[in-house]
Design an enzyme around this catalytic site. Structure first.
Site, PDB file in Angstrom:
ATOM      1  N   ASN A 150      43.731  23.784-116.786  1.00 42.19           N
ATOM      2  CA  ASN A 150      44.583  23.417-115.649  1.00 42.19           C
ATOM      3  C   ASN A 150      43.995  22.289-114.812  1.00 42.19           C
ATOM      4  OD1 ASN A 150      42.877  25.801-115.394  1.00 42.19           O
ATOM      5  ND2 ASN A 150      43.428  25.847-113.248  1.00 42.19           N
ATOM      6  N   GLN A 178      49.108  26.645-119.195  1.00 45.98           N
ATOM      7  CA  GLN A 178      49.337  25.213-118.977  1.00 45.98           C
ATOM      8  C   GLN A 178      49.859  24.524-120.236  1.00 45.98           C
ATOM      9  OE1 GLN A 178      49.154  23.446-116.186  1.00 45.98           O
ATOM     10  NE2 GLN A 178      48.315  25.014-114.846  1.00 45.98           N
ATOM     11  N   ALA A 199      56.047  31.879-116.190  1.00 48.39           N
ATOM     12  CA  ALA A 199      57.279  31.072-116.274  1.00 48.39           C
ATOM     13  C   ALA A 199      57.331  29.915-115.280  1.00 48.39           C
ATOM     14  CB  ALA A 199      58.503  31.969-116.062  1.00 48.39           C
ATOM     15  N   HIS A 200      56.638  30.029-114.140  1.00 49.62           N
ATOM     16  CA  HIS A 200      56.814  28.966-113.133  1.00 49.62           C
ATOM     17  C   HIS A 200      56.111  27.665-113.512  1.00 49.62           C
ATOM     18  CE1 HIS A 200      52.954  29.025-110.755  1.00 49.62           C
ATOM     19  NE2 HIS A 200      52.850  30.218-111.317  1.00 49.62           N
ATOM     20  N   THR A 236      60.538  49.279-113.030  1.00 54.72           N
ATOM     21  CA  THR A 236      61.853  48.793-113.441  1.00 54.72           C
ATOM     22  C   THR A 236      61.777  47.300-113.744  1.00 54.72           C
ATOM     23  OG1 THR A 236      62.873  50.459-112.051  1.00 54.72           O
ATOM     24  CG2 THR A 236      64.275  48.624-112.730  1.00 54.72           C
ATOM     25  N   CYS A 324      44.586  26.987-106.759  1.00 52.65           N
ATOM     26  CA  CYS A 324      43.845  28.151-106.268  1.00 52.65           C
ATOM     27  C   CYS A 324      42.644  27.750-105.434  1.00 52.65           C
ATOM     28  CB  CYS A 324      43.386  29.006-107.440  1.00 52.65           C
ATOM     29  SG  CYS A 324      44.714  29.372-108.550  1.00 52.65           S
TER      30      CYS A 324
HETATM   31  N1  PLP Z   1      46.188  30.494-115.997  1.00 53.72           N
HETATM   32  C1  PLP Z   1      46.238  29.173-115.795  1.00 53.72           C
HETATM   33  C2  PLP Z   1      45.588  28.256-116.785  1.00 53.72           C
HETATM   34  C3  PLP Z   1      46.895  28.658-114.680  1.00 53.72           C
HETATM   35  O1  PLP Z   1      46.939  27.339-114.487  1.00 53.72           O
HETATM   36  C4  PLP Z   1      47.494  29.564-113.762  1.00 53.72           C
HETATM   37  C5  PLP Z   1      48.158  29.065-112.539  1.00 53.72           C
HETATM   38  O2  PLP Z   1      47.687  28.172-111.875  1.00 53.72           O
HETATM   39  C6  PLP Z   1      47.404  30.937-114.019  1.00 53.72           C
HETATM   40  C7  PLP Z   1      46.748  31.364-115.149  1.00 53.72           C
HETATM   41  C8  PLP Z   1      48.003  31.943-113.090  1.00 53.72           C
HETATM   42  O3  PLP Z   1      49.399  31.899-113.155  1.00 53.72           O
HETATM   43  P1  PLP Z   1      50.335  32.783-112.219  1.00 53.72           P
HETATM   44  O4  PLP Z   1      50.442  32.029-110.947  1.00 53.72           O
HETATM   45  O5  PLP Z   1      51.637  32.870-112.963  1.00 53.72           O
HETATM   46  O6  PLP Z   1      49.706  34.109-112.062  1.00 53.72           O
END
Ligand code: PLP
Length: 386
Positions: A150, A178, A199-200, A236, A324
């Site tokens: 990422n 990613q 999904a986002h 659910t 993050c």
């Molecule tokens: N793994 C990777 C490589 C990511 O880039 C991210 C989000 O930044 C995540 C996991 C976590 O994703 P989520 O926000 O759907 O928990």
């Protein structure tokens, strides 16, 4: 211009359209016996089958979760605790994993006595497969290696790494969060035992993801409750979001090649600009084995937050490397693992393009970036440092 698609993407209009009936009409509980419930259950089955068809796996091997963080935690904790009973008490991953992998591994180390081995990464943030081969033993419970990073966009050769693990009889997990938009995601080709998605990151809604689990592999659930999701993830089912994930995945797969071909040259334009016009800068991550929408850099003697704020004023939403890390004054753990010292790693920039990105946005960005970097160095008195 929104250049932070690795943090999250807007929900595609087609995905919103596909989800709406599941808020308004087909709102039954898939476990209910009446026809509202049956309709919901049929839609759930159809969405699972669509996802399985896209990933080329069994529908029963797809478990819907709240997102990639949960999928990673479920995969690692769920499998490690099961494998511990067979005496397998070692875990292997890389220092460039997402926190939802690395911190789950650390928790298993601290709370359950696992021995965690972190494989070294090179200057591109990639492991050497022979290091993995040497680290594997009969005590290895599982291995997890990120598909595409990422922060720096580097890609790992997942089929090769999975094959090494299988030769040693060790299950292999990859965090493909990613990678979903741009890289092959066929389970038989990747040969993985577990795979996480959210999904986002591919124009679907937030709060929904999935975990692929190879049939026959047993996991300990994280949560305890009803028998939904093959008994692995009670509660659910969030049908509207599941429908959204399936639709978003279908669109991502159908547009993958065209989008990668469109964005790759724009990414390269930014990389060339930085290499030629911005002193004391470097590309982070691999120059070729990288995501097509992802350009990331380190600027010496620049503070990421100052750069992001100045870009924001000019109308560009970028990030320092990972969403993050907001508010975290420490240098990026990923860049430090790649060998960058503090004077570089505090000045990271990630520019992640997407479906809304246009050439005129890229041209404007290239016009302003070098002078913004120079101005920040002048203001902080670091213009002529070496
Ligand atoms: N793994 C990777 C490589 C990511 O880039 C991210 C989000 O930044 C995540 C996991 C976590 O994703 P989520 O926000 O759907 O928990």
């Amino acid at each position: 211009a929104y250049f932070d698609h690795s943090a999250t993407t807007p929900v595609d209009e087609r995905v919103i359209e596909a989800m709406l009936p599941y808020f308004k009409q087909t709102y039954g509980n898939p476990s209910s016996v009446h026809h509202w419930g049956q309709e919901a259950e049929a839609a759930l089955t159809e969405a699972r089958e669509l996802v399985a068809m896209l990933l080329d796996c069994e529908p029963a091997s797809v478990t819907f979760t709240s997102g990639a963080s949960e999928s990673n935690n479920l995969a690692l904790t769920g499998l490690a605790l099961k494998r511990l009973r067979t005496g397998a008490n070692e875990l292997i991953c890389t220092p460039v994993e997402h926190p939802s992998v690395l911190n789950a591994m650390r928790w298993l180390e601290i709370e359950h006595g696992f021995n965690l081995k972190l494989l070294p990464v090179d200057k591109y943030g990639q492991i050497d497969p022979s290091d993995l081969q040497h680290a594997l033993s009969e005590r290895t419970a599982l291995v997890s290696v990120i598909y595409a990073n990422n922060e720096v966009g580097s890609i790992h050769p997942i089929p090769d790494l999975a094959a090494l693990c299988h030769q040693a009889g060790v299950p292999f997990h990859t965090d493909a969060t990613q990678a979903t938009n741009y890289l092959p995601l066929s389970i038989p080709e990747l040969q993985v035992d577990l795979l996480s998605l959210g999904a986002h990151k591919f124009y679907g809604p937030k709060g929904i993801g999935l975990l692929y689990v190879r049939p026959g592999l047993k996991l300990e659930p994280l949560l305890h409750g009803g028998s939904q999701e093959h008994g692995l993830r009670p509660g659910t089912e969030n049908l509207a979001l599941i429908i959204g994930l399936a639709e978003a995945l279908k669109i991502a797969f159908s547009e993958r090649e065209v989008e990668a071909a469109r964005l790759g040259p724009m990414r390269d334009q930014i990389i060339r600009l930085v290499e030629h016009e911005v002193p004391r800068s470097r590309l982070t991550g691999h120059p070729i084995q990288r995501l097509p929408h992802h350009a990331s850099f380190a600027f010496q003697d620049i503070e990421s937050n100052a750069l992001l704020a100045a870009l924001d004023v000019q109308g560009f939403a970028c990030s320092a490397g990972s969403a993050c890390k907001v508010g975290d004054p420490e240098p990026s753990r990923v860049l430090s693992a790649m060998g960058l010292d503090r004077s570089w790693s505090l000045g990271s920039l990630r520019v992640s393009l997407g479906r809304g990105t246009t050439e005129s946005q890229i041209n404007r960005f290239c016009d302003v970036l070098p002078s913004i970097v120079e101005r920040i160095r002048i203001v902080s008195g670091k213009l002529n440092s070496t």
